[in-house]
Structures are given as structure tokens and as C-alpha cells.
Design a protein around this motif. Structure first.
Motif, PDB file in Angstrom:
ATOM      1  N   ASP A 111       0.868  -1.181   0.000  1.00 44.19           N
ATOM      2  CA  ASP A 111       0.000   0.000   0.000  1.00 44.19           C
ATOM      3  C   ASP A 111       0.905   1.231   0.000  1.00 44.19           C
ATOM      4  O   ASP A 111       1.604   1.484   0.969  1.00 44.19           O
ATOM      5  N   ASN A 112       0.896   1.978  -1.087  1.00 44.50           N
ATOM      6  CA  ASN A 112       1.727   3.179  -1.206  1.00 44.50           C
ATOM      7  C   ASN A 112       0.936   4.470  -1.001  1.00 44.50           C
ATOM      8  O   ASN A 112       1.384   5.539  -1.391  1.00 44.50           O
ATOM      9  N   SER A 113      -0.240   4.370  -0.407  1.00 40.20           N
ATOM     10  CA  SER A 113      -1.014   5.578  -0.133  1.00 40.20           C
ATOM     11  C   SER A 113      -0.367   6.358   1.005  1.00 40.20           C
ATOM     12  O   SER A 113       0.518   5.859   1.700  1.00 40.20           O
ATOM     13  N   LEU A 114      -0.805   7.566   1.205  1.00 42.78           N
ATOM     14  CA  LEU A 114      -0.295   8.444   2.268  1.00 42.78           C
ATOM     15  C   LEU A 114       1.197   8.724   2.131  1.00 42.78           C
ATOM     16  O   LEU A 114       1.896   8.969   3.121  1.00 42.78           O
ATOM     17  N   SER A 115       1.721   8.639   0.917  1.00 41.03           N
ATOM     18  CA  SER A 115       3.132   8.940   0.619  1.00 41.03           C
ATOM     19  C   SER A 115       4.110   8.090   1.423  1.00 41.03           C
ATOM     20  O   SER A 115       5.188   8.560   1.812  1.00 41.03           O
ATOM     21  N   MET A 116       3.730   6.849   1.715  1.00 42.81           N
ATOM     22  CA  MET A 116       4.628   5.924   2.402  1.00 42.81           C
ATOM     23  C   MET A 116       4.269   4.507   1.986  1.00 42.81           C
ATOM     24  O   MET A 116       3.176   4.259   1.487  1.00 42.81           O
ATOM     25  N   GLU A 117       5.221   3.600   2.165  1.00 48.27           N
ATOM     26  CA  GLU A 117       4.937   2.203   1.859  1.00 48.27           C
ATOM     27  C   GLU A 117       4.523   1.480   3.134  1.00 48.27           C
ATOM     28  O   GLU A 117       5.231   1.516   4.139  1.00 48.27           O
ATOM     29  N   ARG A 118       3.350   0.839   3.064  1.00 48.46           N
ATOM     30  CA  ARG A 118       2.851   0.035   4.175  1.00 48.46           C
ATOM     31  C   ARG A 118       2.413  -1.309   3.624  1.00 48.46           C
ATOM     32  O   ARG A 118       2.303  -1.495   2.421  1.00 48.46           O
ATOM     33  N   THR A 119       2.122  -2.236   4.528  1.00 45.27           N
ATOM     34  CA  THR A 119       1.600  -3.542   4.136  1.00 45.27           C
ATOM     35  C   THR A 119       0.132  -3.592   4.499  1.00 45.27           C
ATOM     36  O   THR A 119      -0.235  -3.539   5.681  1.00 45.27           O
ATOM     37  N   GLU A 120      -0.713  -3.672   3.479  1.00 48.90           N
ATOM     38  CA  GLU A 120      -2.152  -3.758   3.695  1.00 48.90           C
ATOM     39  C   GLU A 120      -2.518  -5.193   4.031  1.00 48.90           C
ATOM     40  O   GLU A 120      -2.042  -6.130   3.396  1.00 48.90           O
ATOM     41  N   ALA A 121      -3.375  -5.377   5.029  1.00 51.08           N
ATOM     42  CA  ALA A 121      -3.863  -6.702   5.421  1.00 51.08           C
ATOM     43  C   ALA A 121      -5.268  -6.876   4.856  1.00 51.08           C
ATOM     44  O   ALA A 121      -6.140  -6.022   5.063  1.00 51.08           O
ATOM     45  N   LEU A 122      -5.487  -7.986   4.142  1.00 49.56           N
ATOM     46  CA  LEU A 122      -6.754  -8.279   3.487  1.00 49.56           C
ATOM     47  C   LEU A 122      -7.263  -9.638   3.945  1.00 49.56           C
ATOM     48  O   LEU A 122      -6.474 -10.539   4.234  1.00 49.56           O
ATOM     49  N   CYS A 123      -8.569  -9.794   3.969  1.00 52.57           N
ATOM     50  CA  CYS A 123      -9.148 -11.093   4.277  1.00 52.57           C
ATOM     51  C   CYS A 123      -8.709 -12.097   3.222  1.00 52.57           C
ATOM     52  O   CYS A 123      -8.795 -11.831   2.018  1.00 52.57           O
ATOM     53  N   GLY A 124      -8.234 -13.235   3.657  1.00 50.51           N
ATOM     54  CA  GLY A 124      -7.761 -14.265   2.737  1.00 50.51           C
ATOM     55  C   GLY A 124      -8.867 -14.935   1.951  1.00 50.51           C
ATOM     56  O   GLY A 124      -8.615 -15.591   0.946  1.00 50.51           O
ATOM     57  N   ARG A 125     -10.112 -14.768   2.365  1.00 55.27           N
ATOM     58  CA  ARG A 125     -11.237 -15.387   1.652  1.00 55.27           C
ATOM     59  C   ARG A 125     -11.898 -14.427   0.676  1.00 55.27           C
ATOM     60  O   ARG A 125     -12.140 -14.767  -0.469  1.00 55.27           O
ATOM     61  N   CYS A 126     -12.214 -13.192   1.119  1.00 54.81           N
ATOM     62  CA  CYS A 126     -12.960 -12.268   0.252  1.00 54.81           C
ATOM     63  C   CYS A 126     -12.136 -11.095  -0.255  1.00 54.81           C
ATOM     64  O   CYS A 126     -12.601 -10.332  -1.094  1.00 54.81           O
ATOM     65  N   GLY A 127     -10.918 -10.929   0.260  1.00 53.46           N
ATOM     66  CA  GLY A 127     -10.064  -9.827  -0.190  1.00 53.46           C
ATOM     67  C   GLY A 127     -10.427  -8.483   0.397  1.00 53.46           C
ATOM     68  O   GLY A 127      -9.903  -7.458  -0.021  1.00 53.46           O
ATOM     69  N   GLY A 128     -11.302  -8.463   1.398  1.00 51.70           N
ATOM     70  CA  GLY A 128     -11.710  -7.200   2.014  1.00 51.70           C
ATOM     71  C   GLY A 128     -10.591  -6.578   2.836  1.00 51.70           C
ATOM     72  O   GLY A 128      -9.801  -7.265   3.486  1.00 51.70           O
ATOM     73  N   HIS A 129     -10.525  -5.244   2.807  1.00 55.63           N
ATOM     74  CA  HIS A 129      -9.523  -4.486   3.566  1.00 55.63           C
ATOM     75  C   HIS A 129      -9.814  -4.609   5.065  1.00 55.63           C
ATOM     76  O   HIS A 129     -10.913  -4.308   5.519  1.00 55.63           O
ATOM     77  N   LEU A 130      -8.801  -5.061   5.806  1.00 56.19           N
ATOM     78  CA  LEU A 130      -8.932  -5.201   7.257  1.00 56.19           C
ATOM     79  C   LEU A 130      -8.180  -4.103   7.997  1.00 56.19           C
ATOM     80  O   LEU A 130      -8.629  -3.621   9.027  1.00 56.19           O
TER      81      LEU A 130
END
Length: 160
Positions: A111-130
Motif C-alpha cells: 500500500d503506497n497511499s499516504l506517501s509511504m509504503e505500508r503492508t495492507e492486510a486483506l481477508c484471505g477469503r474475500c479480499g476485504g480491507h482489514l
């Protein structure tokens, strides 16, 4: 008119949400559901966070400061994500965990939003943003899964 969150129903270790045919705590089949369909079955607030990667304000979610024993599930699809034994107080304003329930329950994306690199966590079944995953958590993993409360359903051990 704003849609209200679907009521979570627990019967004999099975969780359901009437009105959401994709919600199951027993089915682990990967879901491929259109954005339009998610918009129909999720409340506006859950949809904004889980499908559009919005973030709830810190210290406002229902699970950020709880210590009840039980299991946390994906609010979109019912996938088992975290056990309360992995939850810790991080004082960041969101529920924090040091490990996911199993290797497939949460998946990641850059996730490169907010002018920084982060690791987005998503549900492994539906891909929803957690939420996001950070490397500043406690032992034994050193990880902090910083989750949005609205992206989680919690079922206390006493209800199962």
C-alpha cells in the motif's frame, strides 16, 4: 437511505448474517464477488472500509479496547481471522493482534497511499480491507496487525 449492519446470528458454532449469502464461518472457499454485489449486501460503513479501504477513526471502534475471550471473523464473509489470545493493547486506537489465526486467513499487498509504503492486510477469503501490518508488535512474532473494528465480527467463547 443508509443500510444498517446485518445482524450476526450464532447457532451451534455456525455464524450467519441474513441478507449476506457470502457470510460463513465454515466455508473457506475463496470468493470472487463483484463490487456491485458487495455494495448490495454490506452496510455503507462496512462497505467503505472493506471494499474501498477507508479507515475508521482511532479510539472509536468497538473492539479497540476489549479483552473478552473469543474469535474475530471477517465482517464481510465470516472468515476466521484472529483469536483473542493473539490480541494485545497497542494503544494505537485500533484492535491489534500479533498473529493471524492461520496462514491463509489474512493476505497482504503493498500500500503506497499516504506517501509511504505500508503492508495492507486483506481477508484471505474475500479480499476485504482489514487494516495494516507493522513490524513493531510484541514477541513472539514482532508483528502488529492493526485492524479496523468495523471490519471484524467478534463471537465470544461463551456464545459458541
Amino acid at each position: 437511505m443508509k443500510k444498517q449492519p446485518a445482524k450476526t446470528v450464532v447457532t451451534e458454532n455456525k455464524i450467519s448474517k441474513p441478507g449476506n449469502p457470502y457470510y460463513s464461518n465454515t466455508d473457506t472457499t475463496k470468493l470472487h464477488v463483484s463490487d456491485a454485489e458487495w455494495k448490495k449486501v454490506l452496510s455503507d460503513d462496512v462497505y467503505a472500509v472493506m471494499r474501498k479501504a477507508n479507515t475508521e477513526r482511532p479510539f472509536t471502534g468497538k473492539y479497540w479496547n476489549t479483552d473478552e475471550k473469543g474469535t474475530y471473523y471477517c465482517a464481510s464473509c465470516g472468515n476466521e481471522l484472529f483469536r483473542s489470545g493473539a490480541k494485545f493493547s497497542s494503544s494505537c486506537g485500533w484492535p491489534s493482534f500479533f498473529e493471524q489465526q492461520n496462514k491463509n486467513s489474512v493476505v497482504y499487498k503493498v500500500d503506497n497511499s499516504l506517501s509511504m509504503e505500508r503492508t495492507e492486510a486483506l481477508c484471505g477469503r474475500c479480499g476485504g480491507h482489514l487494516g495494516h501490518l507493522f513490524d513493531d508488535g510484541p514477541a513472539p512474532t514482532g508483528k502488529r496487525y492493526c485492524m479496523n473494528s468495523i471490519a471484524l465480527d467478534f463471537i465470544p467463547d461463551s456464545a459458541k
